[in-house]
Every structure is written in structure tokens, then in C-alpha cells.
Write a protein that holds these residues in place. Structure first.
Motif, mmCIF file in Angstrom:
data_model
loop_
_atom_site.group_PDB
_atom_site.id
_atom_site.type_symbol
_atom_site.label_atom_id
_atom_site.label_comp_id
_atom_site.label_asym_id
_atom_site.label_seq_id
_atom_site.Cartn_x
_atom_site.Cartn_y
_atom_site.Cartn_z
ATOM 1 N N ASP A 93 0.805 -1.219 0.000
ATOM 2 C CA ASP A 93 0.000 0.000 0.000
ATOM 3 C C ASP A 93 0.845 1.280 0.000
ATOM 4 O OD1 ASP A 93 -2.352 -1.480 0.023
ATOM 5 O OD2 ASP A 93 -2.378 -1.592 2.214
ATOM 6 N N TYR A 94 2.162 1.126 -0.010
ATOM 7 C CA TYR A 94 3.067 2.279 0.013
ATOM 8 C C TYR A 94 3.094 2.961 -1.348
ATOM 9 C CZ TYR A 94 7.522 4.792 0.238
ATOM 10 O OH TYR A 94 8.496 5.757 0.191
ATOM 11 N N ASN A 95 2.995 4.279 -1.335
ATOM 12 C CA ASN A 95 3.082 5.068 -2.565
ATOM 13 C C ASN A 95 3.969 6.273 -2.337
ATOM 14 O OD1 ASN A 95 1.238 3.697 -4.400
ATOM 15 N ND2 ASN A 95 -0.332 4.257 -2.917
ATOM 16 N N ASN A 96 4.877 6.497 -3.273
ATOM 17 C CA ASN A 96 5.741 7.664 -3.237
ATOM 18 C C ASN A 96 6.214 7.903 -4.662
ATOM 19 O OD1 ASN A 96 8.021 9.395 -3.058
ATOM 20 N ND2 ASN A 96 8.343 8.810 -0.920
ATOM 21 N N ASP A 97 5.965 9.090 -5.184
ATOM 22 C CA ASP A 97 6.335 9.393 -6.569
ATOM 23 C C ASP A 97 7.842 9.372 -6.814
ATOM 24 O OD1 ASP A 97 3.670 9.669 -7.233
ATOM 25 O OD2 ASP A 97 3.665 11.860 -7.021
ATOM 26 N N ASP A 98 8.632 9.453 -5.744
ATOM 27 C CA ASP A 98 10.088 9.447 -5.875
ATOM 28 C C ASP A 98 10.683 8.041 -5.834
ATOM 29 O OD1 ASP A 98 10.247 12.274 -5.978
ATOM 30 O OD2 ASP A 98 10.087 12.359 -3.789
ATOM 31 N N VAL A 99 9.831 7.027 -5.774
ATOM 32 C CA VAL A 99 10.272 5.638 -5.603
ATOM 33 C C VAL A 99 9.734 4.781 -6.737
ATOM 34 C CG1 VAL A 99 10.146 3.623 -4.071
ATOM 35 C CG2 VAL A 99 10.336 5.935 -3.089
ATOM 36 N N ILE A 100 10.579 3.914 -7.253
ATOM 37 C CA ILE A 100 10.175 2.944 -8.269
ATOM 38 C C ILE A 100 9.707 1.677 -7.558
ATOM 39 C CG2 ILE A 100 10.955 1.517 -10.214
ATOM 40 C CD1 ILE A 100 10.893 4.539 -10.829
ATOM 41 N N ARG A 101 8.558 1.151 -7.956
ATOM 42 C CA ARG A 101 8.054 -0.105 -7.382
ATOM 43 C C ARG A 101 8.321 -1.226 -8.373
ATOM 44 N NH1 ARG A 101 5.151 -2.131 -3.499
ATOM 45 N NH2 ARG A 101 4.466 -0.137 -2.654
ATOM 46 N N ILE A 102 8.897 -2.311 -7.838
ATOM 47 C CA ILE A 102 9.210 -3.491 -8.633
ATOM 48 C C ILE A 102 8.489 -4.685 -8.012
ATOM 49 C CG2 ILE A 102 11.072 -5.070 -9.283
ATOM 50 C CD1 ILE A 102 11.175 -2.446 -10.847
ATOM 51 N N THR A 103 7.922 -5.540 -8.852
ATOM 52 C CA THR A 103 7.085 -6.636 -8.348
ATOM 53 C C THR A 103 7.757 -8.006 -8.366
ATOM 54 O OG1 THR A 103 6.109 -6.884 -10.531
ATOM 55 C CG2 THR A 103 4.940 -5.484 -8.954
ATOM 56 N N GLY A 104 8.989 -8.104 -8.786
ATOM 57 C CA GLY A 104 9.672 -9.400 -8.784
ATOM 58 C C GLY A 104 11.021 -9.288 -9.466
ATOM 59 N N TRP A 105 11.766 -10.383 -9.442
ATOM 60 C CA TRP A 105 13.129 -10.350 -9.960
ATOM 61 C C TRP A 105 13.216 -10.208 -11.471
ATOM 62 C CZ3 TRP A 105 17.762 -9.196 -8.491
ATOM 63 C CH2 TRP A 105 17.967 -9.003 -7.135
ATOM 64 N N LYS A 106 12.301 -10.790 -12.197
ATOM 65 C CA LYS A 106 12.344 -10.621 -13.657
ATOM 66 C C LYS A 106 12.142 -9.156 -14.016
ATOM 67 C CE LYS A 106 10.480 -12.433 -17.942
ATOM 68 N NZ LYS A 106 9.556 -13.361 -18.584
ATOM 69 N N THR A 107 11.175 -8.519 -13.368
ATOM 70 C CA THR A 107 10.907 -7.098 -13.604
ATOM 71 C C THR A 107 12.104 -6.251 -13.182
ATOM 72 O OG1 THR A 107 8.575 -7.532 -13.175
ATOM 73 C CG2 THR A 107 9.260 -5.235 -13.164
ATOM 74 N N LEU A 108 12.689 -6.568 -12.034
ATOM 75 C CA LEU A 108 13.841 -5.808 -11.549
ATOM 76 C C LEU A 108 15.026 -5.939 -12.499
ATOM 77 C CD1 LEU A 108 15.257 -4.088 -9.397
ATOM 78 C CD2 LEU A 108 15.804 -6.207 -8.183
ATOM 79 N N THR A 109 15.319 -7.152 -12.914
ATOM 80 C CA THR A 109 16.440 -7.375 -13.825
ATOM 81 C C THR A 109 16.233 -6.613 -15.126
ATOM 82 O OG1 THR A 109 16.773 -9.562 -12.852
ATOM 83 C CG2 THR A 109 17.816 -9.155 -14.977
#
Length: 184
Positions: free
Chosen positions: A161-177
Motif C-alpha cells: 500500500d506504500y506510494n511515493n512518486d520518488d520511488v520505483i516499485r518493482i514486483t519481482g526479480w524478472k521485472t527488476l532485472t
């Protein structure tokens, strides 16, 4: 690129042994599905009790037997081809040596490791371009104190539920890579 990387909740799954020990102490079966807060307060955990469990685990070998999060080791190997990886994590006591052993046994590539609660300080000292963490308080601290570092929050039940426009949200390792390869 210089990448900062948390371990628990990003590279390895510490939540499972934490929840298992909490369940044992409360004679009730909890699972990751039941957890919505970092400190397990939503299922009755107190800060003192959680830290007692963490301290127990830091000295009983638990950190040497953690399971990697799916895709983490493969992703780190791919990322390490073009980036330096700087692990920044908070662990004390025997858990520090257990962590080094775990990293070696799992074949996790990294350039440096720092054990600290003040991750933003080391984002600055190491001139990190990005920092991946799952803990909202550490992410917020990086936003405030390490403006040159792009914070990336690795999605877990306790931060969804965390939201911050200065932060990138990643949902897993494939997405992160893929994100880190694209943004290199």
C-alpha cells in the motif's frame, strides 16, 4: 551502475522463519498471506517480541539456511555483468558470518557488503545510483537523505500500500532485472 541491495525480503526470504517462530510462540499457524505489516503487528506481534525472535535467529544459524527469493540469484548474476552490487543489510552477531557463508554457498555475486541500520548513509558513502529494499522506513530515509540514489521498493505484502512518486516499485526479480538492464 552502482547498485545497493538489501537481502531480507529482496534476495532471501526471512519472513517465513520469522512467521514460523511467531506462530510457534503463539500456538497458532500464520502464513505470509496473513501478514500485512513489516513488524507482524497486524497478527499481534509487538516490536519487542519481533526483535527477540530476530536476535534469536541471528545467533542460531537461521540466516545460513534461508531460501533465496525466486529469480534472485539468476537476476543478480545478470545484473552483475554490467553493474557493481553493494549489499547493505542489517544483521548482528553470528548472522554476519552466516550471511557471508550463505552468499558464497548460493553463488550470489557482490562487490561489497555492509551491515548497518543506516542504509542512506552508505548510499552516500558508496555513491550508489540505485538501492533496492522492501522496508518502507529505509526507502523513505533514502529519499530524504540520499538524493543521488534512486530508491526501488521490492513489493512484499507489508509494503503493497506504500506510494511515493520518488520511488520505483518493482514486483519481482524478472521485472527488476529488466528494469536495471533498461536503465543502465
Amino acid at each position: 551502475m552502482r547498485l545497493g541491495m538489501d537481502l531480507d525480503g529482496v534476495v532471501c526470504n526471512y519472513a517465513i522463519p520469522l512467521i514460523q517462530e511467531f506462530s510457534k510462540r503463539h500456538n497458532h499457524h500464520y502464513s505470509l498471506k496473513d501478514v500485512k505489516t513489516f513488524g507482524l503487528s497486524d497478527i499481534g506481534g509487538t516490536e519487542k517480541e519481533i526483535w527477540d525472535i530476530v536476535k534469536q535467529h541471528q545467533n542460531d544459524g537461521t540466516y545460513r539456511n534461508l531460501r533465496p527469493i525466486r529469480g534472485a540469484i539468476k537476476g543478480l548474476k545478470e545484473i552483475h555483468k554490467n553493474s557493481s552490487i553493494h549489499i547493505i543489510t542489517y544483521r548482528e552477531g553470528k548472522a554476519r558470518a552466516d550471511t557471508i557463508t550463505w552468499l558464497e554457498e548460493k553463488g550470489v555475486p557482490y562487490d561489497t557488503i555492509t551491515f548497518t541500520k543506516d542504509k542512506s548513509e552508505f548510499c552516500n558513502l558508496l555513491y550508489l545510483d540505485r538501492m533496492v529494499d522492501d522496508y518502507v522506513d529505509f526507502i523513505d530515509d533514502i529519499v530524504k537523505k540520499a538524493p543521488q540514489t534512486l530508491p526501488i521498493i521490492f513489493t512484499q505484502p507489508w509494503n503493497k500500500d506504500y506510494n511515493n512518486d520518488d520511488v520505483i516499485r518493482i514486483t519481482g526479480w524478472k521485472t527488476l532485472t529488466n528494469f536495471l538492464k533498461w536503465r543502465h
